[in-house]
Design a protein around this motif. Structure first.
Motif, PDB file in Angstrom:
ATOM      1  N   PRO A 124     -26.402  21.045 -30.971  1.00  0.00           N
ATOM      2  CA  PRO A 124     -26.269  22.456 -30.601  1.00  0.00           C
ATOM      3  C   PRO A 124     -24.878  23.003 -30.849  1.00  0.00           C
ATOM      4  O   PRO A 124     -24.711  24.173 -31.195  1.00  0.00           O
ATOM      5  CB  PRO A 124     -26.617  22.454 -29.103  1.00  0.00           C
ATOM      6  CG  PRO A 124     -27.427  21.227 -28.891  1.00  0.00           C
ATOM      7  CD  PRO A 124     -26.920  20.228 -29.872  1.00  0.00           C
ATOM      8  N   SER A 125     -23.865  22.163 -30.689  1.00  0.00           N
ATOM      9  CA  SER A 125     -22.487  22.622 -30.903  1.00  0.00           C
ATOM     10  C   SER A 125     -22.258  23.041 -32.346  1.00  0.00           C
ATOM     11  O   SER A 125     -21.526  23.996 -32.627  1.00  0.00           O
ATOM     12  CB  SER A 125     -21.492  21.529 -30.500  1.00  0.00           C
ATOM     13  OG  SER A 125     -21.767  20.333 -31.196  1.00  0.00           O
ATOM     14  N   ASP A 126     -22.886  22.335 -33.287  1.00  0.00           N
ATOM     15  CA  ASP A 126     -22.770  22.704 -34.703  1.00  0.00           C
ATOM     16  C   ASP A 126     -23.656  23.902 -35.028  1.00  0.00           C
ATOM     17  O   ASP A 126     -23.253  24.811 -35.758  1.00  0.00           O
ATOM     18  CB  ASP A 126     -23.165  21.522 -35.598  1.00  0.00           C
ATOM     19  CG  ASP A 126     -22.202  20.365 -35.491  1.00  0.00           C
ATOM     20  OD1 ASP A 126     -21.002  20.623 -35.212  1.00  0.00           O
ATOM     21  OD2 ASP A 126     -22.628  19.212 -35.660  1.00  0.00           O
ATOM     22  N   TYR A 127     -24.859  23.899 -34.478  1.00  0.00           N
ATOM     23  CA  TYR A 127     -25.814  24.960 -34.794  1.00  0.00           C
ATOM     24  C   TYR A 127     -25.321  26.307 -34.295  1.00  0.00           C
ATOM     25  O   TYR A 127     -25.443  27.322 -34.984  1.00  0.00           O
ATOM     26  CB  TYR A 127     -27.168  24.623 -34.160  1.00  0.00           C
ATOM     27  CG  TYR A 127     -28.252  25.598 -34.503  1.00  0.00           C
ATOM     28  CD1 TYR A 127     -28.897  25.528 -35.731  1.00  0.00           C
ATOM     29  CD2 TYR A 127     -28.635  26.595 -33.612  1.00  0.00           C
ATOM     30  CE1 TYR A 127     -29.897  26.424 -36.064  1.00  0.00           C
ATOM     31  CE2 TYR A 127     -29.633  27.496 -33.930  1.00  0.00           C
ATOM     32  CZ  TYR A 127     -30.265  27.404 -35.161  1.00  0.00           C
ATOM     33  OH  TYR A 127     -31.252  28.305 -35.477  1.00  0.00           O
ATOM     34  N   ARG A 155     -13.515  21.774 -28.324  1.00  0.00           N
ATOM     35  CA  ARG A 155     -13.645  22.207 -26.930  1.00  0.00           C
ATOM     36  C   ARG A 155     -15.018  21.849 -26.356  1.00  0.00           C
ATOM     37  O   ARG A 155     -15.396  22.352 -25.307  1.00  0.00           O
ATOM     38  CB  ARG A 155     -13.441  23.732 -26.818  1.00  0.00           C
ATOM     39  CG  ARG A 155     -12.139  24.271 -27.386  1.00  0.00           C
ATOM     40  CD  ARG A 155     -10.918  23.626 -26.773  1.00  0.00           C
ATOM     41  NE  ARG A 155     -10.905  23.751 -25.310  1.00  0.00           N
ATOM     42  CZ  ARG A 155     -10.044  23.130 -24.530  1.00  0.00           C
ATOM     43  NH1 ARG A 155      -9.135  22.317 -25.054  1.00  0.00           N
ATOM     44  NH2 ARG A 155     -10.090  23.301 -23.222  1.00  0.00           N
ATOM     45  N   VAL A 156     -15.773  20.975 -27.033  1.00  0.00           N
ATOM     46  CA  VAL A 156     -17.138  20.648 -26.616  1.00  0.00           C
ATOM     47  C   VAL A 156     -17.165  19.312 -25.887  1.00  0.00           C
ATOM     48  O   VAL A 156     -16.558  18.334 -26.336  1.00  0.00           O
ATOM     49  CB  VAL A 156     -18.094  20.614 -27.829  1.00  0.00           C
ATOM     50  CG1 VAL A 156     -19.494  20.159 -27.407  1.00  0.00           C
ATOM     51  CG2 VAL A 156     -18.168  21.983 -28.488  1.00  0.00           C
ATOM     52  N   VAL A 157     -17.846  19.289 -24.742  1.00  0.00           N
ATOM     53  CA  VAL A 157     -18.048  18.065 -23.969  1.00  0.00           C
ATOM     54  C   VAL A 157     -19.551  17.812 -23.897  1.00  0.00           C
ATOM     55  O   VAL A 157     -20.313  18.698 -23.490  1.00  0.00           O
ATOM     56  CB  VAL A 157     -17.463  18.193 -22.546  1.00  0.00           C
ATOM     57  CG1 VAL A 157     -17.711  16.910 -21.757  1.00  0.00           C
ATOM     58  CG2 VAL A 157     -15.975  18.518 -22.601  1.00  0.00           C
ATOM     59  N   THR A 194     -10.963  26.739 -22.418  1.00  0.00           N
ATOM     60  CA  THR A 194     -12.390  26.785 -22.099  1.00  0.00           C
ATOM     61  C   THR A 194     -13.071  25.531 -22.634  1.00  0.00           C
ATOM     62  O   THR A 194     -12.827  25.119 -23.773  1.00  0.00           O
ATOM     63  CB  THR A 194     -13.052  28.028 -22.725  1.00  0.00           C
ATOM     64  OG1 THR A 194     -12.412  29.200 -22.212  1.00  0.00           O
ATOM     65  CG2 THR A 194     -14.532  28.078 -22.390  1.00  0.00           C
ATOM     66  N   SER A 195     -13.905  24.928 -21.797  1.00  0.00           N
ATOM     67  CA  SER A 195     -14.676  23.758 -22.208  1.00  0.00           C
ATOM     68  C   SER A 195     -16.155  24.135 -22.271  1.00  0.00           C
ATOM     69  O   SER A 195     -16.665  24.811 -21.367  1.00  0.00           O
ATOM     70  CB  SER A 195     -14.483  22.596 -21.223  1.00  0.00           C
ATOM     71  OG  SER A 195     -13.128  22.195 -21.185  1.00  0.00           O
ATOM     72  N   PHE A 196     -16.819  23.716 -23.337  1.00  0.00           N
ATOM     73  CA  PHE A 196     -18.244  23.986 -23.521  1.00  0.00           C
ATOM     74  C   PHE A 196     -19.015  22.694 -23.225  1.00  0.00           C
ATOM     75  O   PHE A 196     -18.832  21.687 -23.921  1.00  0.00           O
ATOM     76  CB  PHE A 196     -18.524  24.464 -24.941  1.00  0.00           C
ATOM     77  CG  PHE A 196     -17.918  25.798 -25.271  1.00  0.00           C
ATOM     78  CD1 PHE A 196     -18.663  26.962 -25.159  1.00  0.00           C
ATOM     79  CD2 PHE A 196     -16.594  25.909 -25.676  1.00  0.00           C
ATOM     80  CE1 PHE A 196     -18.110  28.193 -25.457  1.00  0.00           C
ATOM     81  CE2 PHE A 196     -16.028  27.138 -25.961  1.00  0.00           C
ATOM     82  CZ  PHE A 196     -16.788  28.285 -25.852  1.00  0.00           C
ATOM     83  N   TYR A 197     -19.852  22.734 -22.220  1.00  0.00           N
ATOM     84  CA  TYR A 197     -20.609  21.554 -21.809  1.00  0.00           C
ATOM     85  C   TYR A 197     -22.028  21.639 -22.370  1.00  0.00           C
ATOM     86  O   TYR A 197     -22.760  22.607 -22.126  1.00  0.00           O
ATOM     87  CB  TYR A 197     -20.653  21.442 -20.282  1.00  0.00           C
ATOM     88  CG  TYR A 197     -19.339  20.997 -19.683  1.00  0.00           C
ATOM     89  CD1 TYR A 197     -19.122  19.658 -19.368  1.00  0.00           C
ATOM     90  CD2 TYR A 197     -18.321  21.913 -19.449  1.00  0.00           C
ATOM     91  CE1 TYR A 197     -17.914  19.243 -18.830  1.00  0.00           C
ATOM     92  CE2 TYR A 197     -17.102  21.508 -18.912  1.00  0.00           C
ATOM     93  CZ  TYR A 197     -16.911  20.165 -18.606  1.00  0.00           C
ATOM     94  OH  TYR A 197     -15.703  19.745 -18.082  1.00  0.00           O
ATOM     95  N   VAL A 198     -22.392  20.622 -23.124  1.00  0.00           N
ATOM     96  CA  VAL A 198     -23.691  20.580 -23.795  1.00  0.00           C
ATOM     97  C   VAL A 198     -24.408  19.305 -23.390  1.00  0.00           C
ATOM     98  O   VAL A 198     -23.816  18.217 -23.404  1.00  0.00           O
ATOM     99  CB  VAL A 198     -23.531  20.626 -25.333  1.00  0.00           C
ATOM    100  CG1 VAL A 198     -24.888  20.555 -26.018  1.00  0.00           C
ATOM    101  CG2 VAL A 198     -22.784  21.886 -25.757  1.00  0.00           C
ATOM    102  N   GLY A 199     -25.666  19.434 -23.021  1.00  0.00           N
ATOM    103  CA  GLY A 199     -26.455  18.259 -22.671  1.00  0.00           C
ATOM    104  C   GLY A 199     -27.054  17.594 -23.897  1.00  0.00           C
ATOM    105  O   GLY A 199     -27.486  18.264 -24.829  1.00  0.00           O
ATOM    106  N   ARG A 200     -27.043  16.281 -23.908  1.00  0.00           N
ATOM    107  CA  ARG A 200     -27.680  15.516 -24.996  1.00  0.00           C
ATOM    108  C   ARG A 200     -28.784  14.662 -24.391  1.00  0.00           C
ATOM    109  O   ARG A 200     -28.542  13.866 -23.490  1.00  0.00           O
ATOM    110  CB  ARG A 200     -26.654  14.637 -25.705  1.00  0.00           C
ATOM    111  CG  ARG A 200     -27.289  13.748 -26.784  1.00  0.00           C
ATOM    112  CD  ARG A 200     -26.243  12.849 -27.424  1.00  0.00           C
ATOM    113  NE  ARG A 200     -25.370  13.597 -28.297  1.00  0.00           N
ATOM    114  CZ  ARG A 200     -25.645  13.866 -29.567  1.00  0.00           C
ATOM    115  NH1 ARG A 200     -26.784  13.468 -30.090  1.00  0.00           N
ATOM    116  NH2 ARG A 200     -24.787  14.530 -30.302  1.00  0.00           N
TER     117      ARG A 200
END
Length: 633
Positions: free
Chosen positions: A613-616, A623-625, A578-584
Motif C-alpha cells: 500500500p505504501s508504494d501504491y 516515513r512508513v512503519v 509524520t509516521s505512516f502506519y500500514v498493516g501487513r
C-alpha cells in the motif's frame, strides 16, 4: 479531456486542438478496426474455396460486411454508446461503475456482466496483436516467396520490440500514430477505388436486401461465414473504451469523414476485384495493389498493425487500472509514463501477461489463417455484454421504459447473438482459446472480489468503534500509553472503526502520538474527483482527526500530493515529523472459510503479487512503519 474536446468542437478558437484530437483518435481509436480489411474478406471467402464463390455470394458478403459496420459500429457505438459515458469515460467497467452508482437492482447480474466483458476484452488484447501483425507480415510472401519462412520470426521480433518499449511510454511514438493511420486509411480507399470499376455490380452491396439474401440462402456455410464477417468490426469495443482520451466529437467526426468511407471503399474494391479475378480470393487485399506498390503497402500495413496492437495494449492497461480501483484485482504496480497525460500508464504485470499470451498464440497457431478461427468469440461476447448493460443504462440513467429500451436494443442484441453463435462454431478449431482466457480472467476477478469481501467480514468481527476507543484512550489513567511528539497517520478501510494497526502500535510500543490521523482512501464510481472534493477532515477529539481522501477510478491515487490539500483545510503538519502506519497481513488458508481450498490458495497467491500500500498510494518511503498480523481466510 472529454469536456475540452467537446468544447473545442463548438468553439472556433479551439479548432486547432480539436484537429489534434481528431488526428489522435484516428491513430489510437481506429487503429484496430482499420486493420480488419487485411483478413476479414479473405477469411469470409475461405469456406467457398473448394466449389468457388458465385457473383451473388460475393455481393451478399460485401453487403453483409458494409451493413455490419453500419449497424454495429455506426449506430451502436459511434451514435449511441459514445453518449453512454461515466463523466466522460467509456468502456465496460466505466459503464458498470455508472450503473452501480445509479441503480441497486440486478447488481449481481450487472457485476458478472461487467467482469465477463472485461475478461473478454483482455483476451481480445492478446489475440489482436498476434493476428494483425502476422496478417501484415504475410504480405512479404507475395513480394517474394523466399520470405515466407521468415514471417513467423519477423512477427515474433516485432512483438518482442513492441512489449519491451511499453515501459518507456508511448508519448513520442503516439505523435506518429495519427499521420501513419491517416495514410493507411487513404491507401485502403485508393486500393478500393482502383478496382470498383472492375465490376460495377458490386455497388449492389449497398442495398441491405443483398445481405439478407445471403443470410437466408447460404445455409450452414453462411452461418460459418458470419464468424469471419464479424472480423470487420473488431476494435469497436476499444473505440468505446478510448472515449475519455479524445472525447465524443473527434471520434465521431473521424469515423464519418475518413474511417467509414475508407473501409467501405476497400471492401467494395476487394469484392469487385474478386468478381473480375476469382483466383485473387486467396489474398484479395494485397493482390489488388500494383506490383510497384506492394512492398510499400506491406510496410505501411505492418506499421498500422503495430499501432492497432499498441491501442489494445494501452486499453488493457487502462482497464486493469479501473479493475484495481474498483476492487476486481489486487493493487498492481502502475507506472505513469507521462508527466502531463495520466492516461499514459504502464502496468508491468499486465504487460508480461499479454506478452506471454501473444507469443504462445503466434507459435501455437503459426499463421494468421489458423489464428483467425480463434478470433471473434471474445469480440462478439464483449459486444453482447455491452448491449445488455446498455439496456439497463437506458432505463436507469436516461429514464426510458423497458418497452422502449427493448425496442431499440433487441434487434441489435439478436444480430449480435447470431454472430456469437456463428463464432461458437469455431470452438474446436481454436475458438476455445479466447474462451479459456476469458474464463481464467473471470475466475481471478471473482476470486479477488469474493476473497476480499470474506476478509473484510472476518476482520470486522474484532473491530472496535472508533468513538468508543477514543473515549477510553483519553481517560487519564496509569495505564494510558505514553505521549510522543509528532503526527501518526493510520490507514484503514473502515473510517468509523479503530484501525488494527493503531491497536497493534499501542499493544507493542505503548505510545500514542500528539496528533493521530485515521486515514481512509476511497475510490468513487466516477473517473475523476476534483481537488476541491478530494479530502474531508473531521476533528474527533483534541488528539484524533478522521481524514477521508476520495479518488476517481481513473485518478493517480497519490496520497502524498493529496495530503498537501490538508493545509488549505486548516490541518497543518510537518511531513518529516509524520509516521505512516500500514498493516501487513499474512494470509493463512482456512478450509472452513467461505471459499473452496483451491480458491483460498488462488486468493493468497493474488495477494502476493499486489504491491505494498505504501508504494501504491505513493506514501513517503522513509516515513512508513509496517506492523504485521496473521489472518486466516
Amino acid at each position: 479531456m472529454t469536456a475540452t474536446a467537446d468544447h473545442s468542437a463548438r468553439d472556433p478558437a479551439g479548432r486547432p486542438k480539436f484537429l489534434v484530437l481528431l488526428l489522435g483518435s484516428i491513430g489510437v481509436v481506429y487503429g484496430d478496426i482499420g486493420t480488419s480489411p487485411l483478413y476479414a474478406f479473405r477469411e469470409a471467402l475461405r469456406p467457398f474455396s473448394h466449389d468457388g464463390v458465385s457473383h451473388d455470394e460475393v455481393v451478399g458478403l460485401i453487403s453483409l460486411m458494409v451493413w455490419t459496420l453500419t449497424i454495429i459500429v455506426t449506430f451502436k457505438y459511434v451514435l449511441f454508446l459514445l453518449r453512454a459515458d461515466n463523466d466522460g469515460e467509456g468502456g465496460t467497467l466505466s459503464l458498470l461503475a455508472l450503473l452501480m452508482k445509479r441503480t441497486g437492482r440486478y447488481m449481481p447480474v450487472l457485476f458478472f456482466a461487467g467482469i465477463i466483458g472485461a475478461a473478454l476484452f483482455i483476451g481480445d488484447a492478446m489475440i489482436t496483436p498476434a493476428l494483425s501483425v502476422m496478417s501484415a507480415v504475410e504480405g512479404l510472401k507475395l513480394v517474394t516467396p523466399a520470405l515466407g519462412d521468415y514471417v513467423l520470426p519477423i512477427s515474433a521480433a516485432i512483438m518482442v520490440l513492441l512489449f519491451v518499449v511499453q515501459s518507456r511510454g508511448t508519448a513520442a511514438v503516439s505523435n506518429f500514430f495519427g499521420p501513419i493511420t491517416v495514410l493507411w486509411f487513404l491507401a485502403m480507399a485508393w486500393g478500393g477505388l482502383l478496382h470498383i470499376g472492375d465490376d460495377y455490380t458490386i455497388l449492389q452491396a449497398l442495398n441491405p436486401l443483398n445481405a439478407l439474401w445471403f443470410i437466408t440462402h447460404a445455409g450452414f456455410v453462411g452461418l460459418v461465414v458470419l464468424g469471419a464477417v464479424f472480423l470487420t468490426v473488431t476494435g469497436a469495443e476499444a473505440l468505446y473504451a478510448d472515449l475519455g482520451h479524445f472525447g465524443r466529437k473527434p471520434i465521431q467526426w473521424a469515423w464519418f469523414i475518413l474511417v467509414f468511407p475508407s473501409l467501405a471503399l476497400n471492401y467494395l474494391g476487394q469484392g469487385a476485384f474478386v468478381l473480375a479475378h476469382r483466383e485473387a480470393a486467396e489474398n484479395p487485399f494485397y493482390l489488388m495493389y500494383p506490383d510497384w506498390a506492394l512492398l510499400p503497402i506491406v510496410i505501411l500495413a505492418t506499421a498500422a498493425t503495430i499501432i492497432a496492437s499498441q491501442a489494445v495494449i494501452t486499453g488493457a492497461f487502462s482497464l486493469a487500472r479501473q479493475a484495481v480501483h474498483l476492487g476486481f484485482l489486487p493493487r498492481l504496480q502502475i507506472t505513469f509514463t507521462s508527466e502531463t497525460n495520466t492516461g499514459q500508464i504502464y502496468v508491468p504485470a499486465v504487460n508480461t501477461l499479454l506478452f506471454i499470451g501473444v507469443m504462445v498464440l503466434i507459435f501455437t497457431f503459426g499463421d494468421s489463417e489458423s489464428l483467425a478461427t480463434a478470433y471473434g468469440i471474445s469480440v462478439t461476447g464483449a459486444m453482447v455484454v455491452t448491449t445488455l448493460m446498455a439496456f439497463q443504462f437506458l432505463r436507469s440513467v436516461w429514464g426510458w421504459s423497458a418497452i422502449a429500451s427493448a425496442a431499440v436494443l433487441l434487434p441489435l442484441l439478436l444480430l449480435e447473438v447470431v454472430f456469437l453463435g456463428a463464432n461458437l462454431l469455431k470452438i474446436h478449431d481454436g475458438g476455445w482459446v479466447p474462451v479459456l482466457l476469458a474464463a481464467a480472467i473471470m475466475i481471478i476477478m471473482w476470486t479477488w472480489r469474493r476473497g476480499s469481501l470474506i476478509l473484510r467480514e472476518k476482520t470486522a468481527r474484532n473491530d472496535i468503534p472508533l468513538a468508543t476507543f477514543i473515549a477510553s484512550i483519553e481517560k487519564k489513567s496509569d495505564h494510558a500509553p505514553a505521549a510522543v511528539p509528532g503526527t501518526a497517520v493510520f490507514l484503514t478501510s473502515v473510517p468509523d472503526k479503530t484501525p488494527a494497526v493503531l491497536l497493534h502500535n499501542i499493544k507493542h510500543n505503548h505510545v500514542l502520538h500528539e496528533q493521530n490521523v485515521v486515514l481512509t482512501i476511497k475510490t468513487a464510481d466516477v473517473p475523476y474527483v476534483p481537488p476541491a472534493k478530494r479530502i474531508e477532515l473531521t476533528r474527533l477529539s483534541e488528539r484524533f482527526i478522521r481524514l477521508e481522501i476520495t479518488f476517481g477510478f481513473m485518478d493517480d491515487q497519490n496520497v502524498s500530493k493529496a495530503l498537501a490539500l490538508c493545509k488549505k483545510a486548516g490541518f497543518k503538519f510537518e511531513i518529516m515529523q509524520t509516521s505512516f502506519y500500514v498493516g501487513r497481513r499474512n494470509l493463512i488458508s482456512d478450509p472452513n472459510s467461505g471459499l473452496p481450498n483451491w480458491q483460498d490458495k488462488l486468493y493468497i497467491a493474488l495477494s502476493g503479487i499486489g504491491i505494498d500500500p505504501s508504494d501504491y498510494f505513493r506514501l513517503p518511503a522513509n516515513r512508513v512503519v509496517e506492523l504485521g498480523e496473521q489472518v486466516t481466510i
